[in-house]
Design an enzyme around this catalytic site. Structure first.
Site, PDB file in Angstrom:
ATOM      1  N   HIS A 120      25.006   4.288  -5.105  1.00 43.82           N
ATOM      2  CA  HIS A 120      24.915   4.348  -6.573  1.00 43.82           C
ATOM      3  C   HIS A 120      26.271   4.643  -7.226  1.00 43.82           C
ATOM      4  O   HIS A 120      26.724   3.915  -8.114  1.00 43.82           O
ATOM      5  CB  HIS A 120      23.922   5.426  -7.007  1.00 43.82           C
ATOM      6  CG  HIS A 120      22.531   5.219  -6.516  1.00 43.82           C
ATOM      7  ND1 HIS A 120      22.013   3.986  -6.225  1.00 43.82           N
ATOM      8  CD2 HIS A 120      21.527   6.106  -6.275  1.00 43.82           C
ATOM      9  CE1 HIS A 120      20.760   4.108  -5.825  1.00 43.82           C
ATOM     10  NE2 HIS A 120      20.444   5.375  -5.838  1.00 43.82           N
ATOM     11  N   SER A 137       0.814  -1.222   0.000  1.00 37.56           N
ATOM     12  CA  SER A 137       0.000   0.000   0.000  1.00 37.56           C
ATOM     13  C   SER A 137       0.845   1.268   0.000  1.00 37.56           C
ATOM     14  O   SER A 137       0.309   2.374  -0.058  1.00 37.56           O
ATOM     15  CB  SER A 137      -0.929   0.011   1.222  1.00 37.56           C
ATOM     16  OG  SER A 137      -0.168   0.031   2.422  1.00 37.56           O
ATOM     17  N   LYS A 170      20.574  -0.256 -14.486  1.00 35.82           N
ATOM     18  CA  LYS A 170      20.510   0.672 -15.617  1.00 35.82           C
ATOM     19  C   LYS A 170      21.245   0.106 -16.824  1.00 35.82           C
ATOM     20  O   LYS A 170      22.303  -0.530 -16.703  1.00 35.82           O
ATOM     21  CB  LYS A 170      21.094   2.035 -15.219  1.00 35.82           C
ATOM     22  CG  LYS A 170      20.185   2.817 -14.274  1.00 35.82           C
ATOM     23  CD  LYS A 170      20.689   4.226 -14.048  1.00 35.82           C
ATOM     24  CE  LYS A 170      19.710   5.023 -13.198  1.00 35.82           C
ATOM     25  NZ  LYS A 170      18.450   5.308 -13.893  1.00 35.82           N
ATOM     26  N   LYS A 180      30.599  13.112  -7.647  1.00 36.15           N
ATOM     27  CA  LYS A 180      29.902  14.379  -7.419  1.00 36.15           C
ATOM     28  C   LYS A 180      28.403  14.155  -7.566  1.00 36.15           C
ATOM     29  O   LYS A 180      27.949  13.575  -8.556  1.00 36.15           O
ATOM     30  CB  LYS A 180      30.404  15.416  -8.429  1.00 36.15           C
ATOM     31  CG  LYS A 180      29.841  16.803  -8.233  1.00 36.15           C
ATOM     32  CD  LYS A 180      30.589  17.834  -9.081  1.00 36.15           C
ATOM     33  CE  LYS A 180      30.476  17.561 -10.556  1.00 36.15           C
ATOM     34  NZ  LYS A 180      31.056  18.640 -11.378  1.00 36.15           N
ATOM     35  N   ASP A 189       4.148   4.029  -1.052  1.00 36.56           N
ATOM     36  CA  ASP A 189       4.496   4.828  -2.223  1.00 36.56           C
ATOM     37  C   ASP A 189       5.481   4.108  -3.141  1.00 36.56           C
ATOM     38  O   ASP A 189       5.351   4.139  -4.360  1.00 36.56           O
ATOM     39  CB  ASP A 189       5.074   6.171  -1.754  1.00 36.56           C
ATOM     40  CG  ASP A 189       5.116   7.203  -2.876  1.00 36.56           C
ATOM     41  OD1 ASP A 189       4.079   7.401  -3.535  1.00 36.56           O
ATOM     42  OD2 ASP A 189       6.189   7.801  -3.097  1.00 36.56           O
TER      43      ASP A 189
END
Length: 540
Positions: A279, A50, A221, A358, A52
């Site tokens: 990441h 339920s 990705k 960065k 987000d």
């Protein structure tokens, strides 16, 4: 004599040795394969259905796989959360997030059901277990393989109790060849080395490493995966991929918007925990790792861990922090929304080469890219400044996926020595027209169903990355490092340019990738830019 007889009886006979199967003589990696059984009875449990994250990412990713035929025919998706919803209420909630025609949405939503229950009690888990067992009863009777994929679209703080509930009540998978059980967990996985290890210990007592799939969606990705292939499948890159030819490496993540209502979350974590430690470090590992022995997930992750362990903790003088005013962040917050960090890899290949990571929000552009800048050409005989005419390999992850190599070429015309920068360019939009490049989440969920862990973070890999950044994060949390303000829509604090200059980065004069989206002062439509002039030629 008796001892000799006993020893002989303890040794396998030649007949026994001959009967040993080949599999028993091979390592697990030698026998590894990934795939999906055609008759697999697959059940995907979305814990936190339920919330987000599930609505924005998990269910749309599953719909993409379902629409394109990547899921087995016998698949069901069961949502589980504390919110009281009926099946139809869940479907109505998800419908606006999905794509395609009404029929396509209905076909997918017909596979989606819901069970309401608490995370810390037995009642809800027992209801879920009953649904799972009822669903798999026919497969159990027919000895068909069953797969259960638990996707935890939840905050890491509830991972231990949710995994304990699943383990205690829902792990009775039917025993048959090809059956399996796997758990996908989301980041952030801890907020420093100690909390990450504590969380890993708790989950490790419930599920072995081979069943845990820690998502870092940048590993899903397209261009991150292409970087791995490009590095190790092309001979021309190998001789220059080292400290003798490469001057510096930049890995950049920029967003042209702020926290978008996530100010409270972001104030607790900041840009380093949110983006750089996970990441960008994963991208660094792909850039810097050695070639693995094979494409087995652990061979790949072994090499990533090796290179991460060669990186020393970040020094204060190699960090620039910045903050932009954001009304959703608590007043007086010193949590950085921008950070530039220079890292050094202490091994034979990369010693002395600066890697600048960065990341920032509310900047002048939106992009994520890797920029490998080579050293200037020695004895540059064509005039002009060789420092501003360097070769660069750029891997653009988003938007407009592309790989391009900046090269020095002769400018067209009758002049004999006029040079310019052009590019060897793989623009995905032009080279593969009509090909849909999926979001990272469908790819990673499909990898988990296939049993391929190469694009998921292993525990020792996570530990090595946290060890690099934990001392810096503690200094930031204690307010020992300055945080420089910068205006919304700027390039970030000016101090970051000084950090790049110390790393040896030189901006190629008057060059911009011709396919880039307009930003700031606009984009040149020419694909060749002047960078120098030959003797006696007019400067263009």
């Amino acid at each position: 004599m008796a001892a000799a007889t006993a020893a002989a009886s303890a040794s396998p006979s030649p007949e026994t040795m001959a009967s040993l199967s080949l599999d028993s003589l091979l390592s697990e990696r030698d026998c590894w394969h990934c795939g999906i059984e055609r008759e697999l009875c697959l059940t995907i449990v979305v814990a936190g259905a339920s919330g987000d994250l599930a609505g924005k990412k998990t269910y749309p990713a599953l719909q993409f796989l379902f629409q394109h035929g990547f899921l087995p025919r016998n698949v069901a998706i069961i949502g589980y959360a504390r919110t009281q919803l009926t099946n139809q209420q869940l479907r109505d909630k998800l419908r606006p997030r999905l794509k395609g025609s009404d029929k396509e949405r209905d076909d997918f939503l017909g596979r989606c059901t819901y069970v309401a229950g608490a995370y810390d009690g037995a009642d809800g888990w027992n209801k879920l277990a009953a649904v799972l067992n009822e669903r798999e009863a026919r497969a159990r009777f027919c000895c068909q393989p069953c797969g259960r994929l638990y996707y935890l679209a939840l905050p890491p703080s509830v991972y231990p109790q949710v995994c304990a509930g699943l383990k205690t009540y829902c792990d009775d998978i039917p025993p048959s060849d090809g059956s399996w059980l796997r758990v996908i967990v989301e980041k952030p996985f801890g907020n420093d080395l100690q909390s990450s290890e504590e969380l890993s210990d708790m989950l490790g007592k419930l599920y072995p490493e081979k069943q845990l799939y820690r998502i870092d969606h940048y590993l899903g990705k397209e261009m991150a995966q292409n970087l791995f292939v490009m590095r190790f499948a092309n001979m021309f890159l190998s001789p220059v991929w080292n400290r003798n030819c490469i001057s510096n490496v930049q890995i950049t993540f920029k967003e042209d918007f702020g926290t978008q209502g996530r100010g409270g979350y972001f104030d607790s974590f900041g840009i380093i925990r949110d983006v750089i430690q996970n990441h960008l470090m994963q991208l660094l590992a792909f850039v810097a790792m050695e070639k693995p022995l094979s494409i087995h997930p652990d061979d790949i992750r072994d090499e990533k861990v090796k290179v991460l362990r060669c990186i020393k903790p970040v020094s204060d003088h190699n960090v620039v922090l910045g903050a932009v005013h954001d009304p959703t962040v608590p007043p007086g917050s010193k949590t950085p929304t921008f950070a530039a960090v220079t890292l050094f890899i202490d091994n034979d290949r990369w010693a002395g080469v600066p890697f600048v990571l960065k990341a920032g929000k509310a900047l002048d552009d939106r992009k994520a890219e890797i920029r490998v800048q080579l050293r200037p050409t020695p004895h540059f005989v064509f005039g002009g400044d060789p420092e501003t005419a360097r070769n660069e390999l750029v891997v653009r992850l988003q938007p407009d996926e592309a790989i391009y190599l900046k090269m020095i070429v002769k400018r067209p015309g009758l002049e004999t020595g006029d040079t310019a920068i052009s590019e060897l360019d793989l623009d995905y939009g032009k080279r593969y027209p009509g090909v849909v490049i999926p979001d990272a989440y469908p790819r990673l969920i499909l990898d988990a169903i296939r049993g391929d862990q190469q694009h998921f973070v292993r525990r020792d890999e996570l530990r090595a990355a946290w060890a690099i950044f934990t001392p810096l994060l503690h200094a930031v949390d204690a307010g020992r490092l300055p945080v420089h303000p910068y205006p919304y829509g700027s390039r970030g604090p000016e101090e970051a340019d000084e950090l790049l200059a110390r790393a040896g980065f030189v901006k190629n004069r008057e060059y911009r990738w011709p396919h880039a989206a307009p930003s700031g002062g606009g984009v040149s439509s020419a694909s060749v830019e002047t960078v120098g002039t030959g003797s006696g030629n007019p400067k263009l």
